[in-house]
Design a protein around this motif. Structure first.
Motif, PDB file in Angstrom:
ATOM      1  N   THR A 153       0.320  -1.541  -9.648  1.00  0.00           N
ATOM      2  CA  THR A 153      -1.108  -1.785  -9.839  1.00  0.00           C
ATOM      3  C   THR A 153      -1.922  -0.847  -8.958  1.00  0.00           C
ATOM      4  O   THR A 153      -1.453  -0.384  -7.914  1.00  0.00           O
ATOM      5  N   ASP A 154      -3.154  -0.586  -9.381  1.00  0.00           N
ATOM      6  CA  ASP A 154      -4.088   0.191  -8.564  1.00  0.00           C
ATOM      7  C   ASP A 154      -4.947  -0.723  -7.690  1.00  0.00           C
ATOM      8  O   ASP A 154      -5.750  -0.245  -6.901  1.00  0.00           O
ATOM      9  N   ASP A 155      -4.794  -2.021  -7.845  1.00  0.00           N
ATOM     10  CA  ASP A 155      -5.570  -2.998  -7.088  1.00  0.00           C
ATOM     11  C   ASP A 155      -5.030  -3.063  -5.655  1.00  0.00           C
ATOM     12  O   ASP A 155      -3.876  -3.455  -5.442  1.00  0.00           O
ATOM     13  N   PRO A 156      -5.831  -2.674  -4.663  1.00  0.00           N
ATOM     14  CA  PRO A 156      -5.342  -2.614  -3.283  1.00  0.00           C
ATOM     15  C   PRO A 156      -5.027  -3.972  -2.652  1.00  0.00           C
ATOM     16  O   PRO A 156      -4.447  -4.021  -1.573  1.00  0.00           O
ATOM     17  N   ARG A 157      -5.370  -5.062  -3.322  1.00  0.00           N
ATOM     18  CA  ARG A 157      -5.069  -6.391  -2.771  1.00  0.00           C
ATOM     19  C   ARG A 157      -3.578  -6.705  -2.797  1.00  0.00           C
ATOM     20  O   ARG A 157      -3.109  -7.551  -2.042  1.00  0.00           O
ATOM     21  N   TRP A 158      -2.821  -6.030  -3.664  1.00  0.00           N
ATOM     22  CA  TRP A 158      -1.431  -6.413  -3.885  1.00  0.00           C
ATOM     23  C   TRP A 158      -0.457  -5.484  -3.182  1.00  0.00           C
ATOM     24  O   TRP A 158      -0.508  -4.269  -3.357  1.00  0.00           O
ATOM     25  N   GLU A 159       0.378  -6.092  -2.381  1.00  0.00           N
ATOM     26  CA  GLU A 159       1.388  -5.373  -1.612  1.00  0.00           C
ATOM     27  C   GLU A 159       2.747  -6.003  -1.865  1.00  0.00           C
ATOM     28  O   GLU A 159       2.838  -7.116  -2.382  1.00  0.00           O
ATOM     29  N   CYS A 160       3.777  -5.266  -1.490  1.00  0.00           N
ATOM     30  CA  CYS A 160       5.133  -5.788  -1.640  1.00  0.00           C
ATOM     31  C   CYS A 160       6.036  -5.155  -0.593  1.00  0.00           C
ATOM     32  O   CYS A 160       5.664  -4.179   0.056  1.00  0.00           O
ATOM     33  N   VAL A 161       7.203  -5.726  -0.419  1.00  0.00           N
ATOM     34  CA  VAL A 161       8.240  -5.165   0.439  1.00  0.00           C
ATOM     35  C   VAL A 161       9.330  -4.604  -0.466  1.00  0.00           C
ATOM     36  O   VAL A 161       9.334  -4.837  -1.668  1.00  0.00           O
ATOM     37  N   ASP A 162      10.254  -3.871   0.128  1.00  0.00           N
ATOM     38  CA  ASP A 162      11.455  -3.452  -0.582  1.00  0.00           C
ATOM     39  C   ASP A 162      12.609  -4.286  -0.035  1.00  0.00           C
ATOM     40  O   ASP A 162      12.661  -4.575   1.172  1.00  0.00           O
ATOM     41  N   ILE A 163      13.530  -4.658  -0.928  1.00  0.00           N
ATOM     42  CA  ILE A 163      14.710  -5.398  -0.506  1.00  0.00           C
ATOM     43  C   ILE A 163      15.957  -4.727  -1.058  1.00  0.00           C
ATOM     44  O   ILE A 163      15.901  -4.046  -2.084  1.00  0.00           O
TER      45      ILE A 163
END
Length: 142
Positions: A76-86
């Motif tokens: 997404t281009d929405d800066p509110r959303w982040e994630c980690v890598d596992i």
């Protein structure tokens, strides 16, 4: 170290696909829940988690490790959303089903039982140990 549970529908992203990513791991992308996103922001490199097949199977199938801190979600281009890598660490010798978790009195307060819809959730150290015991593992093995 903190412990977590990552839920995925196996027809969309399975444990076998996660294992195939090897040491590089994979983004835990697509999460669109603020609480789950905030949990990922709290994660540290080396934190461990259970990989849980939701909808189909409804079972804990493996152990993962956080290998990249929270960063922008590439889906997404929405800066509110982040994630980690596992990355995948280990198969469980025996899967642990949702029914088994619900039947285990020591897990009655586990987020998997109380917050079932949350795709990323914390796991208390004592819950981690109980699930590993149910899977036929000694917590010191992980």
């Amino acid at each position: 170290m903190q412990y977590w549970l990552f839920k995925s529908e196996p027809n969309k992203w399975s444990w076998d696909q996660q294992k195939a990513k090897g040491e590089e791991g994979e983004e835990w992308d697509g999460v669109r829940n603020y609480q789950a996103r905030n949990f990922m922001r709290d994660m540290k490199i080396g934190d461990r988690g259970f990989f849980y097949h939701s909808n189909i199977g409804k079972e804990v199938v493996g152990i993962v490790e956080v290998c990249a801190l929270a960063h922008p979600d590439s889906t997404t281009d929405d800066p509110r959303w982040e994630c980690v890598d596992i990355k995948a660490v280990k198969d469980l010798p025996q899967t642990v089903t949702l029914a088994q978790v619900k039947a285990e009195e020591r897990l009655s307060d586990m987020a998997l039982v109380t917050s079932m819809r949350l795709s990323v959730q914390p796991v208390k150290p004592e819950e981690w140990a109980v699930v590993l015991e149910m899977a036929g593992m000694d917590p010191s093995e992980v």
